[in-house]
Design an enzyme around this catalytic site. Sequence first.
Site, PDB file in Angstrom:
ATOM      1  N   SER A  47      10.699  -3.026  -1.038  1.00  0.00           N
ATOM      2  CA  SER A  47      10.276  -3.994  -0.033  1.00  0.00           C
ATOM      3  C   SER A  47       9.306  -4.980  -0.663  1.00  0.00           C
ATOM      4  O   SER A  47       8.594  -4.659  -1.621  1.00  0.00           O
ATOM      5  CB  SER A  47       9.596  -3.289   1.147  1.00  0.00           C
ATOM      6  N   ASP A  48       9.277  -6.193  -0.120  1.00  0.00           N
ATOM      7  CA  ASP A  48       8.153  -7.058  -0.452  1.00  0.00           C
ATOM      8  C   ASP A  48       6.946  -6.528   0.306  1.00  0.00           C
ATOM      9  O   ASP A  48       7.074  -5.753   1.258  1.00  0.00           O
ATOM     10  CB  ASP A  48       8.446  -8.512  -0.084  1.00  0.00           C
ATOM     11  N   TYR A  49       5.763  -6.929  -0.144  1.00  0.00           N
ATOM     12  CA  TYR A  49       4.546  -6.399   0.467  1.00  0.00           C
ATOM     13  C   TYR A  49       4.531  -6.678   1.976  1.00  0.00           C
ATOM     14  O   TYR A  49       4.606  -7.835   2.400  1.00  0.00           O
ATOM     15  CB  TYR A  49       3.317  -7.029  -0.184  1.00  0.00           C
ATOM     16  N   GLY A  89       6.747  -6.246   4.085  1.00  0.00           N
ATOM     17  CA  GLY A  89       7.998  -6.778   4.618  1.00  0.00           C
ATOM     18  C   GLY A  89       8.611  -5.912   5.696  1.00  0.00           C
ATOM     19  O   GLY A  89       9.304  -6.421   6.593  1.00  0.00           O
TER      20      GLY A  89
END
Length: 781
Positions: free
Chosen positions: A315-317, A319
């Site tokens: 995941s992006d931070y 997200g």
Amino acid sequence: MILLARALFLAALLTFTTVSVYAQDTPPYRNPKLPIEDRVNDLLARMTLEEKVAQLLGTWQNPQFHKDPTTMFVDGKGNFLPERAATMLKDGLGQMSRPSENRGPREMAEFTNTVQKWLKENTRLGIPVMFHDECLHGHVAPKGTSYPQAIALASSWDPALLHDVFSATAAEARSRGAQECLAPVLDLARDPRWGRTEETYGEDPYLVTRLGVAAIQGFQGTEVLIDKAHVIATAKHFAVHGQPEGGTNVGPGNYSERVVREYFLKPFKAAVQEGHVQSVMASYNEIDGIPSHSNRHLLVDILRHEWGFDGMLVSDYFGITELITLHHVVGTREAAAKLALESGVDIELPFFAAYDTLAEQVRQGKVAQSDVDNAVRNLLREKFRTGLFDDPYVDPAAAEKLANNPEHQHLALKAARESITLLKNEGHLLPLDKAKYKRIAVIGPNAADLHLGGYSNDPGRGVSILQGIKDKVGSSAEVLYSEGVKITETFPDWNADKVVLGDPALNAKRIDEAVKVAKRADLIILALGDNEQTSREAWAPEHKGDRDSLDLLGNQDDLVKAMLATGKPVVVILLHGRPNAINYIAANVPAILDGWYLGQEGSVALADVLFGDYNPAGRLPITVPRSVGQLPDYYYQKPSAKREFLGSTTEPLFPFGWGLSYTTFKYENLRLSSDHIGPLGSTRVSVDVRNTGSVAGEEVAQLYIRDEVSSVTRPVKELRGFRRIAIAPGETKTVEFILGPEELSFLDRDMKNVVEPGTFKIMAGGNSVDLITATLTVEAK
């Protein structure tokens, strides 16, 4: 002889017995001789549900995100606290984010060793943790070598350079105990209002692909196993993140499947199939109403099933929780975790805020055990691939010795030199003659400070443009200085939320002071552009970085006008993170250098270029528009896209691929080895490039194509090859490219990848505008 034979027999028996005991006592997942999949399967079968879910969780031991310090397993100085780890890490841990924060090379290496040792000795299965760090243009860590920003590296048009830069970056990060870097960014920067433009390799899918693959192979190497000099690369942000609606970060990327596949996905597909990237990060945005962190079609059907990706999807931070707070497609942590996991997101970063609910959801039958197992399998595979189970430790002394060493400093200087683009040089003002100018005024908001751009740390070295020029001229000239204007009244801190733009009244006074200084000089060098607060990632509503104008901020045009009014020759140096609409400067200033952000050695490189010790050969990886009214302005427009404006023009200020030299080049004799081929055939394209000037230089030969009649509309031109070559004065070099199905195909009306019979215009030259042509005919079978 009998006694000798008996002794050898007993020795062999003892060895066999020892190996057998080792085999019996050591679980297969600990056996480095077994295939990775066998080790993964053995370990997975031994894990409890809680241990499996722990592998899907990240942690970020940053007090900014922990209101209660007792929820951290480090103290206020960053020291590991085993008594807290005994509770928090009892089932293990998937990843730890940003271990480099506030730790030098030795300190980070010692910290990662301590954590790995504790996990190995104090958890039931001894599963190591994976550490990841930011590495956009060097390891973002104290004393890490800072190379030119991504958009600047792209200006080099040199894949071999990017390979070397990120191989060096990987070595620094790995030596400190990190196994994964969150780079490269493969987004297409198709709207320069977007503050993250600086993080990209530009607007063109072919250029981004070639540079991205080179970066990935630099990070990871080219072997199946990733050794201790390399790290896992993370291709991001998947997908359609670089042309958000309105130009604001995380805006929707609502484009057709054809546009998405033919442009935005191309660099990622090559990253998987050619670069064999082992990590992909989902993007914050939505596509056609589906946020990427919940887009199973994108993350599973295309990425894994269609392309064959076998790495981990991170995941992006934040997200996953943004499925609740930003996109509003779910209402609870549990629902966000279930949706993201089922959509193919393997691990939640930077720390868990939803995936910690998965164990209970499995027990309740809401989440399938098989979905958890698949994600854990993907993560364990990468821990085995990087050798973490066999040797998780690093040498702190070696880490300290490697960080920003002389070899890496030299590489940073080489990268900075190659990235500088000469936009204009009227009257051959550049290179400067030291003997001619005895008093030089260095003026501007970017003159006296070191500017590295976003995702940077303190490299421990580097000088300002002002100091770089002083060092270059020595005692041969007096160097004067004035700030001229401020872009922001606040210090250009990339991390700070508060931004106060330059005050016009104060800037007027600063300009008056600059004029006094300039009048004493023989030459004026202006350092202008953006700073780290005016072009950056807008990661929250209170942390802005996108703009609705591309004009220079802080009364910089007024400063330029005042400098020109002195009658002294003026050179402009641009440091910035996005293209600026520098209409007045382009029309009136005789010499312009674009550096974007050039890294720790950038000012040395700029001085080398200014005074002729290096001949610039950077080329623009992105179009420079005249105004936001021209957006979108990427060069590969469709034929119907650019009718003229009333009272203006659709022509850009500087086109894609543009860049000048201190010498001149001529293209001639463009030819094809075969000008008639079948749909599956290929041809060799050759063009002669001659240095028609009096000094040696490098040229970036560029190849473009145009499908002249097609069942689906095609762009007016598309980049399909480039080479950076050095040519001596009077020398001619022949540059060759191959055109085949990969370069000539497109998605037809049935969304099938085809090469249609017909004619292609083949174009070659030093930029996307000044081109010579030939014709290729593709014949039906």
